[in-house]
Design a protein around this motif. Sequence first.
Motif, PDB file in Angstrom:
ATOM      1  N   ILE A 102       0.859  -1.175   0.000  1.00 39.12           N
ATOM      2  CA  ILE A 102       0.000   0.000   0.000  1.00 39.12           C
ATOM      3  C   ILE A 102       0.902   1.233   0.000  1.00 39.12           C
ATOM      4  O   ILE A 102       2.111   1.147   0.240  1.00 39.12           O
ATOM      5  N   THR A 103       0.328   2.368  -0.256  1.00 44.65           N
ATOM      6  CA  THR A 103       1.096   3.595  -0.477  1.00 44.65           C
ATOM      7  C   THR A 103       1.988   3.951   0.709  1.00 44.65           C
ATOM      8  O   THR A 103       3.162   4.262   0.536  1.00 44.65           O
ATOM      9  N   THR A 105       3.160   2.074   3.162  1.00 45.22           N
ATOM     10  CA  THR A 105       4.222   1.090   3.368  1.00 45.22           C
ATOM     11  C   THR A 105       5.315   1.249   2.320  1.00 45.22           C
ATOM     12  O   THR A 105       6.502   1.134   2.627  1.00 45.22           O
ATOM     13  N   GLU A 158      -0.953   4.165  -9.136  1.00 42.15           N
ATOM     14  CA  GLU A 158      -0.924   3.349  -7.931  1.00 42.15           C
ATOM     15  C   GLU A 158      -1.499   1.971  -8.195  1.00 42.15           C
ATOM     16  O   GLU A 158      -2.518   1.842  -8.861  1.00 42.15           O
ATOM     17  N   HIS A 160      -3.050  -0.086  -6.254  1.00 44.08           N
ATOM     18  CA  HIS A 160      -4.285  -0.402  -5.562  1.00 44.08           C
ATOM     19  C   HIS A 160      -5.357   0.659  -5.758  1.00 44.08           C
ATOM     20  O   HIS A 160      -6.332   0.682  -5.028  1.00 44.08           O
ATOM     21  N   HIS A 163      -6.169   5.633  -2.522  1.00 43.54           N
ATOM     22  CA  HIS A 163      -5.910   5.177  -1.165  1.00 43.54           C
ATOM     23  C   HIS A 163      -7.112   5.449  -0.260  1.00 43.54           C
ATOM     24  O   HIS A 163      -7.594   4.582   0.431  1.00 43.54           O
TER      25      HIS A 163
END
Length: 176
Positions: A102-103, A105, A158, A160, A163
């Motif tokens: 994820i962003t 992390t 991104e 995913h 966010h």
Amino acid sequence: MENHAPRHDARAAGTHGAVEREHGATAGRGTESGAARPKGGRRLPATVVWPVIAALGFGCYTIWIDHTGGASGGHAALLGLIAAVVTGALGLTLVHFQSTMITDTRALAYGALFGSSMGWLYNLSGPSVLKSSAWGLVMGAVMFVVSLYIFRSQRVREPHGRHRPRHMNRTPHGAH
């Protein structure tokens, strides 16, 4: 409408995505002479090239700092080689697995790698471990903020998606 015959050396308008031959672009796999791209001429992806370039730069900078600090040329070269291999492996691993993170992390991983590298280089130049650790934490925090800003501002890329979607003060239609 007029039907114009295409000329061999003609240029089309640049806004239509046409190929301009005088700039070296080709329209497809084969060129006009029928020659295709050689099989051995594959390009490396940017996800491999940039970590390798960064690792080589880090290794060279390590050699320079260690040799300037008074180490012999062989010792500095060996330390630079080890530093380049370790940071290159960590950088390639990070780039390889970044699409699964994820962003926050991902930004934290880039900050940790950069901060620990800069703290180690600062320690190599002579200051105490405490000063070097503080420098590494500061540089890691700066990298975390910068990479978080870059990752959040380019949400299209991104892995995913968004966010946190911006749905504030919305209630479902049935809950009034």
